[in-house]
Design a protein around this motif. Sequence first.
Motif, PDB file in Angstrom:
ATOM      1  N   TYR A 140     135.780 -20.459  48.957  1.00  0.00           N
ATOM      2  CA  TYR A 140     136.160 -21.287  50.117  1.00  0.00           C
ATOM      3  C   TYR A 140     135.687 -20.646  51.418  1.00  0.00           C
ATOM      4  O   TYR A 140     135.127 -21.328  52.302  1.00  0.00           O
ATOM      5  N   ALA A 141     135.880 -19.333  51.555  1.00  0.00           N
ATOM      6  CA  ALA A 141     135.449 -18.643  52.767  1.00  0.00           C
ATOM      7  C   ALA A 141     133.925 -18.694  52.915  1.00  0.00           C
ATOM      8  O   ALA A 141     133.397 -18.866  54.027  1.00  0.00           O
ATOM      9  N   TRP A 142     133.218 -18.573  51.837  1.00  0.00           N
ATOM     10  CA  TRP A 142     131.748 -18.614  51.878  1.00  0.00           C
ATOM     11  C   TRP A 142     131.251 -19.988  52.303  1.00  0.00           C
ATOM     12  O   TRP A 142     130.334 -20.125  53.102  1.00  0.00           O
ATOM     13  N   LEU A 143     131.889 -21.031  51.759  1.00  0.00           N
ATOM     14  CA  LEU A 143     131.497 -22.393  52.143  1.00  0.00           C
ATOM     15  C   LEU A 143     131.766 -22.659  53.618  1.00  0.00           C
ATOM     16  O   LEU A 143     130.947 -23.272  54.327  1.00  0.00           O
ATOM     17  N   LYS A 144     132.897 -22.175  54.090  1.00  0.00           N
ATOM     18  CA  LYS A 144     133.297 -22.478  55.463  1.00  0.00           C
ATOM     19  C   LYS A 144     132.499 -21.660  56.473  1.00  0.00           C
ATOM     20  O   LYS A 144     132.021 -22.195  57.485  1.00  0.00           O
ATOM     21  N   ASN A 145     132.317 -20.369  56.209  1.00  0.00           N
ATOM     22  CA  ASN A 145     131.679 -19.483  57.192  1.00  0.00           C
ATOM     23  C   ASN A 145     130.155 -19.568  57.157  1.00  0.00           C
ATOM     24  O   ASN A 145     129.500 -19.461  58.204  1.00  0.00           O
ATOM     25  N   ILE A 146     129.584 -19.718  55.994  1.00  0.00           N
ATOM     26  CA  ILE A 146     128.127 -19.703  55.863  1.00  0.00           C
ATOM     27  C   ILE A 146     127.532 -21.105  55.988  1.00  0.00           C
ATOM     28  O   ILE A 146     126.519 -21.306  56.660  1.00  0.00           O
ATOM     29  N   HIS A 147     128.164 -22.088  55.364  1.00  0.00           N
ATOM     30  CA  HIS A 147     127.594 -23.431  55.314  1.00  0.00           C
ATOM     31  C   HIS A 147     128.414 -24.459  56.082  1.00  0.00           C
ATOM     32  O   HIS A 147     128.099 -25.657  56.027  1.00  0.00           O
ATOM     33  N   GLN A 148     129.461 -24.014  56.794  1.00  0.00           N
ATOM     34  CA  GLN A 148     130.269 -24.903  57.640  1.00  0.00           C
ATOM     35  C   GLN A 148     130.789 -26.104  56.844  1.00  0.00           C
ATOM     36  O   GLN A 148     130.753 -27.247  57.293  1.00  0.00           O
ATOM     37  N   LEU A 149     131.241 -25.853  55.617  1.00  0.00           N
ATOM     38  CA  LEU A 149     131.819 -26.887  54.759  1.00  0.00           C
ATOM     39  C   LEU A 149     133.296 -26.573  54.554  1.00  0.00           C
ATOM     40  O   LEU A 149     133.650 -25.645  53.836  1.00  0.00           O
ATOM     41  N   ASP A 150     134.144 -27.330  55.209  1.00  0.00           N
ATOM     42  CA  ASP A 150     135.584 -27.107  55.098  1.00  0.00           C
ATOM     43  C   ASP A 150     136.141 -28.001  53.994  1.00  0.00           C
ATOM     44  O   ASP A 150     136.693 -29.066  54.245  1.00  0.00           O
ATOM     45  N   TRP A 151     135.944 -27.556  52.752  1.00  0.00           N
ATOM     46  CA  TRP A 151     136.413 -28.318  51.589  1.00  0.00           C
ATOM     47  C   TRP A 151     137.837 -27.855  51.256  1.00  0.00           C
ATOM     48  O   TRP A 151     138.047 -26.854  50.576  1.00  0.00           O
ATOM     49  N   SER A 152     138.778 -28.636  51.715  1.00  0.00           N
ATOM     50  CA  SER A 152     140.178 -28.236  51.544  1.00  0.00           C
ATOM     51  C   SER A 152     140.618 -28.260  50.094  1.00  0.00           C
ATOM     52  O   SER A 152     141.552 -27.556  49.704  1.00  0.00           O
ATOM     53  N   TRP A 153     139.942 -29.069  49.276  1.00  0.00           N
ATOM     54  CA  TRP A 153     140.353 -29.142  47.871  1.00  0.00           C
ATOM     55  C   TRP A 153     140.150 -27.805  47.150  1.00  0.00           C
ATOM     56  O   TRP A 153     140.820 -27.519  46.157  1.00  0.00           O
ATOM     57  N   VAL A 154     139.211 -26.976  47.646  1.00  0.00           N
ATOM     58  CA  VAL A 154     139.008 -25.661  47.046  1.00  0.00           C
ATOM     59  C   VAL A 154     140.245 -24.795  47.254  1.00  0.00           C
ATOM     60  O   VAL A 154     140.649 -24.028  46.369  1.00  0.00           O
ATOM     61  N   GLN A 155     140.863 -24.919  48.443  1.00  0.00           N
ATOM     62  CA  GLN A 155     142.098 -24.158  48.695  1.00  0.00           C
ATOM     63  C   GLN A 155     143.213 -24.578  47.749  1.00  0.00           C
ATOM     64  O   GLN A 155     143.993 -23.747  47.281  1.00  0.00           O
ATOM     65  N   VAL A 156     143.262 -25.891  47.455  1.00  0.00           N
ATOM     66  CA  VAL A 156     144.291 -26.377  46.521  1.00  0.00           C
ATOM     67  C   VAL A 156     144.051 -25.798  45.127  1.00  0.00           C
ATOM     68  O   VAL A 156     144.991 -25.406  44.426  1.00  0.00           O
ATOM     69  N   CYS A 157     142.774 -25.718  44.728  1.00  0.00           N
ATOM     70  CA  CYS A 157     142.451 -25.122  43.431  1.00  0.00           C
ATOM     71  C   CYS A 157     142.870 -23.657  43.387  1.00  0.00           C
ATOM     72  O   CYS A 157     143.221 -23.140  42.319  1.00  0.00           O
ATOM     73  N   GLU A 158     142.818 -22.980  44.514  1.00  0.00           N
ATOM     74  CA  GLU A 158     143.268 -21.586  44.578  1.00  0.00           C
ATOM     75  C   GLU A 158     144.745 -21.475  44.203  1.00  0.00           C
ATOM     76  O   GLU A 158     145.154 -20.554  43.487  1.00  0.00           O
ATOM     77  N   HIS A 159     145.553 -22.444  44.670  1.00  0.00           N
ATOM     78  CA  HIS A 159     146.981 -22.441  44.298  1.00  0.00           C
ATOM     79  C   HIS A 159     147.159 -22.651  42.800  1.00  0.00           C
ATOM     80  O   HIS A 159     148.003 -21.998  42.167  1.00  0.00           O
ATOM     81  N   GLU A 160     146.381 -23.555  42.221  1.00  0.00           N
ATOM     82  CA  GLU A 160     146.495 -23.808  40.782  1.00  0.00           C
ATOM     83  C   GLU A 160     146.124 -22.582  39.977  1.00  0.00           C
ATOM     84  O   GLU A 160     146.794 -22.234  39.004  1.00  0.00           O
ATOM     85  N   ALA A 161     145.044 -21.903  40.380  1.00  0.00           N
ATOM     86  CA  ALA A 161     144.625 -20.706  39.663  1.00  0.00           C
ATOM     87  C   ALA A 161     145.651 -19.596  39.780  1.00  0.00           C
ATOM     88  O   ALA A 161     145.808 -18.773  38.869  1.00  0.00           O
ATOM     89  N   ALA A 162     146.368 -19.547  40.908  1.00  0.00           N
ATOM     90  CA  ALA A 162     147.387 -18.517  41.115  1.00  0.00           C
ATOM     91  C   ALA A 162     148.678 -18.823  40.369  1.00  0.00           C
ATOM     92  O   ALA A 162     149.597 -18.001  40.351  1.00  0.00           O
ATOM     93  N   GLY A 163     148.777 -20.011  39.758  1.00  0.00           N
ATOM     94  CA  GLY A 163     149.984 -20.368  39.019  1.00  0.00           C
ATOM     95  C   GLY A 163     150.986 -21.162  39.811  1.00  0.00           C
ATOM     96  O   GLY A 163     152.066 -21.484  39.308  1.00  0.00           O
TER      97      GLY A 163
END
Length: 776
Positions: free
Chosen positions: A713-736
Amino acid sequence: MINLPAAFTILMADKQNVKESEVDKNLALQRILLEQEKERTKQAEQRAIIERTKQAEQRAIIERTKQAEQLAIIEVAKTEQLRLEKQKRDDDDKKERSKLMKIDDGQLISISTSAVKLLIHDEGYYDTFVAPYLHQLDIVSFLNDNNINVTNDMINVFAKHFYPLRSCGKIAEDAVQFVFDEAIQELFTTFKMYTSLNYLNTSRKFYLNKLAPHCTFIYKSIKIDQDNEQEALQDFAVCLGEFKSTLSESLEHKSWIAQLLRHLDLILAVQNRDQVYGFLTNIQYIRFYCAEKNENSSFNNYYQSKNFNMFFMPSESSSCVDTLQLNKKPKQRVLNIDTMKLFIKFLTMNASFYEYRMLNIDPDESLLSDTFHIKTRLGNGATSMVYMLVQNDYNQSPDYSKLRVIKISKASEHERCFKNEVKILKQLESSDNFKLFYENVLNSSPTGKFIIFENILFELQSLTLIQSKQLIDIIESLYNCRIIHRDIRPQNLMVDKKCEQLKLIDFGYAETFTINQETKLLPIEGVISSVLDYVLANHRMARMYATTWLERLFQSCQHQHRLLSYEQLSNFGNDASIWFWAVWECAQLCVMNKLKTPPEKPRETFLALEETLRFFAWSIDNTAKQVEASSPEQTNRSSTSSSTISPPITSSSSGEVNVSTDKALEKCMYNAYEGVALPLPQLLRAPEFEFVIIAFVQSLIKLHNSVAIHGIYAWLKNIHQLDWSWVQVCEHEAAGNIEQAAYEYKLLLNEHFKSLSIVNETGEDSISVGVVKFLT
């Protein structure tokens, strides 16, 4: 008187005539010379033309010769290439699943050789898979190892049942089947101590991939419900037989041979054994067969004996043969005693002769077959097979009291685990909740070949809150009994439906400890240790695991509802894919255990890796020096031979696996420290790039690697200016954090559906269709 003027005139006229005559002669001569010159020129031109024609013909001949030589060279090269390709196909030990292609709705679909074998008709099966690989079998020399003295009483068993057919010219297939059923059953009953086999009529039991061999031999210690269970029977088949009518005088029918060998092929595939025997008979003749797995090809090898006269109609010119005349009337069948001795020896060979390797069974060791019979297969693990046992007087009532479970080991090296499991369960019997938490052992093999449990348990579909509490109680009970299970996983958690209680099974790797015992290092047990041994110690696998141990490892790690069968596993990918998965699993295991692997401490792990790498580097360097020191002729010969053998990509030699594990371990360690270990490429076109990110994030969710997803998510946002919020949601799922992830997924989807009307006007949306499919 002479007239002078007239004479002068005449003289002058004569002179003029002479001159004119000389001129004519000169002209004629010049014309002759000119004609001769033209003739010589013409001849010279003709000779020049002939010479040029000859030269052209010579050049044409030379050109044709060169072309012929070139064509010959090309033909030789093609022939050599075809030979090398054939040799490569025959020698490549990873061409186990030959791929054939067919068109289906315009798409190419891959079909394995095993699938083609099931689809093709019998004669085509014989021509394609049998005839090129059919060899002679000297069955007599093999059966000479049988020290049993075949008596007249044994032969008379067959003579008694064959007697009613002595006058029959043509004998139907059912009649042949019937007399062999009766004769072999009586032989095994009367002379049970001489054989390790039991005979089953399976002509109407379609247990072998919807095919029904006419007869199946299993070990005499096994009693199985062949009427209601098909899957389990194929696990116990030792050898097979086919019966045919005497309408044909010989056993040379391609379809007959293919039918038997097709069944033997299926036994090889299902049981993963090296070879299996069978026979084909029409009572008049008998012929023995053997199917043998070819480790270097996807096609098996087949062996066929000669025809043996068995119960035949002798001709008038028959020589003196050792036969038993059943009736003195002419044109009646006689029994060939030598053939009957051979057949009886085949049925009474030592158990090791039949090469049965599916399960670790002793034919002389009772599996309580007098009380129970095998009903169905319950499970297939890395070290054992589990079956349901049913009492012989069971009347199909829902009463579980007459149902038992037997676990049979797959190889002798697992006997230690079976004996350890019985020992641990005996120790647990003194605990207060033994019957509630664990399985009671009803009977077991003293040598560790099988265990029979008292109750039948069922698979755990999902872990409820109550069952989670029960699991905690089980672990606490183990701790109080000073026992470490060492293999707690979903597959070893079962449910007793009689009391809806969770139970823990499989104590093969369990260990005991004392309160004041000093810390001791226990090796990593189970199939995962095989990969670590293979990587760290260049350890060769046991013979039975030569082709399946890695597949079993992969299969044992699948979710229960997504378990792949061995047939489906071939469509998953080649061995290289499974090796890639296994290497990453090992690397992650090392990092999760802080590099405490079988070599003990982290430092010893690194030293073991370094030593193994040095070993392979020395081997490669030594081989290179030998090649450089060899003569050009030897070098050319060695390079030619090596070119016919493809590199072991699918089998993954120890050196390759070691290097791959080092790379994976380095990335996992970096990932554990920094959060992401893989260098990401430049931005691709939107659809392809999004697809890659979705697939990558899905994989990281299954690995429960929330840190890596945060890095994406950080790479997409900082390097390619893509703020894909769904990636952050997937982070919650992976964390349990399942509830939070589900709530945010719902918000994203609601926002998407509300914006559908706006999308039609602006052409923009917060998430794409691909992401919507992923979220739904």
